[in-house]
Scaffold this motif. Structure first.
Motif, PDB file in Angstrom:
ATOM      1  N   ALA A  89       0.822  -1.208   0.000  1.00 58.23           N
ATOM      2  CA  ALA A  89       0.000   0.000   0.000  1.00 58.23           C
ATOM      3  C   ALA A  89       0.860   1.264   0.000  1.00 58.23           C
ATOM      4  O   ALA A  89       0.590   2.219  -0.731  1.00 58.23           O
ATOM      5  CB  ALA A  89      -0.934  -0.003   1.205  1.00 58.23           C
ATOM      6  N   VAL A  90       1.912   1.268   0.826  1.00 55.82           N
ATOM      7  CA  VAL A  90       2.729   2.479   0.942  1.00 55.82           C
ATOM      8  C   VAL A  90       3.555   2.720  -0.321  1.00 55.82           C
ATOM      9  O   VAL A  90       3.914   3.862  -0.623  1.00 55.82           O
ATOM     10  CB  VAL A  90       3.646   2.400   2.188  1.00 55.82           C
ATOM     11  N   ALA A  91       3.834   1.671  -1.073  1.00 56.11           N
ATOM     12  CA  ALA A  91       4.598   1.836  -2.316  1.00 56.11           C
ATOM     13  C   ALA A  91       3.886   2.811  -3.254  1.00 56.11           C
ATOM     14  O   ALA A  91       4.534   3.574  -3.982  1.00 56.11           O
ATOM     15  CB  ALA A  91       4.803   0.485  -3.002  1.00 56.11           C
ATOM     16  N   GLY A  92       2.559   2.800  -3.226  1.00 54.84           N
ATOM     17  CA  GLY A  92       1.785   3.691  -4.090  1.00 54.84           C
ATOM     18  C   GLY A  92       1.781   5.131  -3.626  1.00 54.84           C
ATOM     19  O   GLY A  92       1.350   6.019  -4.374  1.00 54.84           O
ATOM     20  N   VAL A 103      10.383  -0.742  -2.551  1.00 53.35           N
ATOM     21  CA  VAL A 103       9.338  -1.160  -1.617  1.00 53.35           C
ATOM     22  C   VAL A 103       8.445  -2.224  -2.262  1.00 53.35           C
ATOM     23  O   VAL A 103       8.048  -3.196  -1.612  1.00 53.35           O
ATOM     24  CB  VAL A 103       8.506   0.051  -1.156  1.00 53.35           C
ATOM     25  N   LYS A 104       8.135  -2.073  -3.548  1.00 47.04           N
ATOM     26  CA  LYS A 104       7.367  -3.096  -4.249  1.00 47.04           C
ATOM     27  C   LYS A 104       8.145  -4.409  -4.290  1.00 47.04           C
ATOM     28  O   LYS A 104       7.559  -5.497  -4.162  1.00 47.04           O
ATOM     29  CB  LYS A 104       7.048  -2.641  -5.676  1.00 47.04           C
ATOM     30  N   ALA A 138      10.248  -3.288   8.133  1.00 43.70           N
ATOM     31  CA  ALA A 138      10.336  -2.727   6.777  1.00 43.70           C
ATOM     32  C   ALA A 138       9.103  -1.903   6.452  1.00 43.70           C
ATOM     33  O   ALA A 138       9.200  -0.831   5.839  1.00 43.70           O
ATOM     34  CB  ALA A 138      10.505  -3.853   5.756  1.00 43.70           C
ATOM     35  N   ALA A 139       7.930  -2.385   6.872  1.00 42.87           N
ATOM     36  CA  ALA A 139       6.694  -1.638   6.637  1.00 42.87           C
ATOM     37  C   ALA A 139       6.736  -0.300   7.369  1.00 42.87           C
ATOM     38  O   ALA A 139       6.344   0.739   6.826  1.00 42.87           O
ATOM     39  CB  ALA A 139       5.491  -2.464   7.094  1.00 42.87           C
ATOM     40  N   GLU A 140       7.228  -0.311   8.600  1.00 39.32           N
ATOM     41  CA  GLU A 140       7.323   0.921   9.383  1.00 39.32           C
ATOM     42  C   GLU A 140       8.278   1.921   8.738  1.00 39.32           C
ATOM     43  O   GLU A 140       7.979   3.118   8.643  1.00 39.32           O
ATOM     44  CB  GLU A 140       7.798   0.602  10.807  1.00 39.32           C
ATOM     45  N   VAL A 141       9.427   1.423   8.297  1.00 33.09           N
ATOM     46  CA  VAL A 141      10.429   2.305   7.692  1.00 33.09           C
ATOM     47  C   VAL A 141       9.912   2.882   6.378  1.00 33.09           C
ATOM     48  O   VAL A 141      10.082   4.079   6.098  1.00 33.09           O
ATOM     49  CB  VAL A 141      11.760   1.546   7.471  1.00 33.09           C
ATOM     50  N   LEU A 169      17.566  -3.464   4.344  1.00 34.88           N
ATOM     51  CA  LEU A 169      16.457  -4.386   4.573  1.00 34.88           C
ATOM     52  C   LEU A 169      16.179  -5.228   3.336  1.00 34.88           C
ATOM     53  O   LEU A 169      15.840  -6.409   3.431  1.00 34.88           O
ATOM     54  CB  LEU A 169      15.192  -3.606   4.973  1.00 34.88           C
ATOM     55  N   GLU A 170      16.334  -4.618   2.166  1.00 34.42           N
ATOM     56  CA  GLU A 170      16.151  -5.362   0.916  1.00 34.42           C
ATOM     57  C   GLU A 170      17.151  -6.507   0.830  1.00 34.42           C
ATOM     58  O   GLU A 170      16.822  -7.618   0.411  1.00 34.42           O
ATOM     59  CB  GLU A 170      16.303  -4.428  -0.280  1.00 34.42           C
ATOM     60  N   ASP A 171      18.392  -6.244   1.261  1.00 37.73           N
ATOM     61  CA  ASP A 171      19.415  -7.303   1.288  1.00 37.73           C
ATOM     62  C   ASP A 171      18.999  -8.429   2.228  1.00 37.73           C
ATOM     63  O   ASP A 171      19.184  -9.615   1.922  1.00 37.73           O
ATOM     64  CB  ASP A 171      20.763  -6.728   1.732  1.00 37.73           C
TER      65      ASP A 171
END
Length: 205
Positions: A89-92, A103-104, A138-141, A169-171
């Motif tokens: 949701a936040v990616a949008g 983020v996606k 990750a969602a919070e960040v 976080l992606e790593d």
């Protein structure tokens, strides 16, 4: 209204469909209003069930997988699902294209991990920390990045710090997803060495 019958989405769609069906039958086809309403009720109920999101481990042989292992995996996934939804949701809401893509990507990795754990509940222990810690953080960040970015005068230093954490976080997401793939490979390395040794021995003759 989250339950075994799904979330609000399927109820809303079913309600709209039933609401449209009544005037269509009544005014369009001349069906008596009361009859139209009666017909709309099972249509509504059927759509609620039909459009309900698929439940975890639905259609799988839970006994064969192990009820205890399935219950453990289901609890982890149920707790982690809202965080994955928040990521998508936040990616949008993020304007920075690079961060939107990242983020996606995090949300896609989470979906992949969910699917692998559902296919093999034993793997839940491998990604327990990912599901219970890294995913919600990750969602919070990501949400924090969106809030900072939306300011009239965003703090570029702060944005840079948040961006750096999301990259790390992606790593971590990739590491945990790959660890599941490594588990699936099992004894492949050993098997390959044995096959190569056998081929070497046989091809001498």
């Amino acid at each position: 209204m989250t339950s075994w019958l799904g979330n609000d989405g399927n109820w809303i769609v079913a309600g709209l469909a039933a609401a449209v069906l009544v005037p269509v039958l009544s005014f369009g086809l001349g069906v008596p209003f009361l009859v139209s309403a009666i017909i709309a009720v099972p249509v509504f109920a059927g759509l609620v069930v039909l459009l309900a999101p698929r439940k975890l481990f639905e259609g799988m042989d839970v006994n064969a997988l192990g009820r205890g292992r399935v219950a453990f995996a289901r609890d982890l996934l149920n707790e982690a699902t809202p965080s994955a939804d928040r990521l998508r949701a936040v990616a949008g809401r993020i304007g920075d294209k690079d961060m939107t893509a990242r983020v996606k990507h995090l949300a896609d990795i989470a979906s992949d991990v969910f699917a692998r754990v559902e296919a093999n509940p034993d793997s839940a222990t491998t990604v327990r920390r990912f599901l219970s810690y890294y995913l919600p953080r990750a969602a919070e960040v990501a949400e924090g990045f969106a809030v900072i970015e939306a300011k009239r005068a965003p703090d570029q230093t702060q944005l840079g710090e948040v961006r750096s954490v999301l990259v790390k976080l992606e790593d971590a997401f990739v590491h945990y997803a790959d660890s599941l793939a490594d588990d699936e490979l099992g004894s492949l390395d050993t098997d390959l060495r044995l096959i190569q040794a056998s081929l070497k021995e046989d091809l001498r003759h």
